[in-house]
Design a protein around this motif. Structure first.
Motif, PDB file in Angstrom:
ATOM      1  N   UNK A 220      13.657 -54.607  44.858  1.00  0.00           N
ATOM      2  CA  UNK A 220      12.485 -53.733  44.935  1.00  0.00           C
ATOM      3  C   UNK A 220      11.273 -54.474  44.410  1.00  0.00           C
ATOM      4  N   UNK A 221      10.102 -53.896  44.641  1.00  0.00           N
ATOM      5  CA  UNK A 221       8.840 -54.400  44.106  1.00  0.00           C
ATOM      6  C   UNK A 221       8.286 -53.340  43.166  1.00  0.00           C
ATOM      7  N   UNK A 222       7.735 -53.772  42.049  1.00  0.00           N
ATOM      8  CA  UNK A 222       7.222 -52.852  41.022  1.00  0.00           C
ATOM      9  C   UNK A 222       5.735 -52.539  41.188  1.00  0.00           C
ATOM     10  N   UNK A 223       5.354 -51.382  40.599  1.00  0.00           N
ATOM     11  CA  UNK A 223       3.940 -51.024  40.428  1.00  0.00           C
ATOM     12  C   UNK A 223       3.141 -50.997  41.704  1.00  0.00           C
ATOM     13  N   UNK A 224       1.940 -51.554  41.630  1.00  0.00           N
ATOM     14  CA  UNK A 224       1.027 -51.526  42.778  1.00  0.00           C
ATOM     15  C   UNK A 224       1.554 -52.325  43.962  1.00  0.00           C
ATOM     16  N   UNK A 225       2.569 -53.134  43.748  1.00  0.00           N
ATOM     17  CA  UNK A 225       3.149 -53.947  44.820  1.00  0.00           C
ATOM     18  C   UNK A 225       4.428 -53.331  45.402  1.00  0.00           C
ATOM     19  N   UNK A 226       4.738 -52.085  45.005  1.00  0.00           N
ATOM     20  CA  UNK A 226       5.909 -51.393  45.549  1.00  0.00           C
ATOM     21  C   UNK A 226       5.822 -51.389  47.071  1.00  0.00           C
ATOM     22  N   UNK A 227       6.977 -51.386  47.716  1.00  0.00           N
ATOM     23  CA  UNK A 227       7.017 -51.446  49.171  1.00  0.00           C
ATOM     24  C   UNK A 227       7.896 -50.345  49.752  1.00  0.00           C
ATOM     25  N   UNK A 228       7.406 -49.735  50.820  1.00  0.00           N
ATOM     26  CA  UNK A 228       8.245 -48.915  51.689  1.00  0.00           C
ATOM     27  C   UNK A 228       8.713 -49.857  52.791  1.00  0.00           C
TER      28      UNK A 228
END
Length: 179
Positions: free
Chosen positions: A63-71
């Protein structure tokens, strides 16, 4: 296109309409307007990724955290994988639960994995060509993961542990409890 909501809110299985005849088949793998209407959410994909893997390769859970989260919108072009999404949204009633779906070049199903989920897959066929769209650009500093064999998640990866091929990086990921 048919969208089937899973037990994890926001995570959905998508079955495209396939037109087949003696020449082969045609399908619309993605239509932004229809997709956003069906998932009830505005998602703008900005990056397409593709991986090729052999039987037993397990990639994840990432997964990617914070503002860099990805759907992600994931699918298999050729081959067969077990695809897994784990809810890691701490405020969610399904936190720590997962869904798995078999994605194949034949069934042409896709899985929409919203932000706030860890994602992974294992290849069940001799090889698999895996494709996915992301709604945010990859950021190395924001990457995270959960150990694929986390006892509390108890994911059934179908293959025996001895048959799995896992990167050294993925073998040392923390459990969900230790994130």
């Amino acid at each position: 296109m048919i969208v089937k909501e899973t037990k994890l809110k926001g995570c959905a299985i998508i079955e495209p309409t396939v037109f087949e005849d003696e020449r082969g088949y045609f399908l619309e793998s993605y239509n932004q307007k229809a997709f956003n209407q069906l998932v009830g959410n505005k998602v703008t994909f900005v990056q397409d990724n593709e991986s090729f893997s052999s039987r037993g390769v397990l990639r994840g859970l990432h997964f990617q955290r914070g503002e860099h989260a990805q759907a992600k919108l994931v699918r298999v072009i050729k081959g067969r994988v077990l695809d897994v999404a784990v809810d890691i949204r701490e405020s969610s009633v399904t936190y720590g639960q997962y869904v798995s779906v078999e994605l194949t070049g034949e069934n042409k199903k896709q899985l929409f994995v919203p932000r706030g989920f860890a994602h992974g897959f294992v290849v069940l066929s001799e090889t698999a060509l895996f494709s996915y769209k992301c709604d945010n650009f990859y950021n190395k500093a924001s990457e995270g993961g959960i150990l694929y064999s986390d006892y509390n998640l108890n994911i059934d990866w179908i293959l025996k542990n001895d048959d799995l091929i896992i990167s050294e990086k993925d073998k040392i990921l923390p459990t969900l409890e230790n994130l």
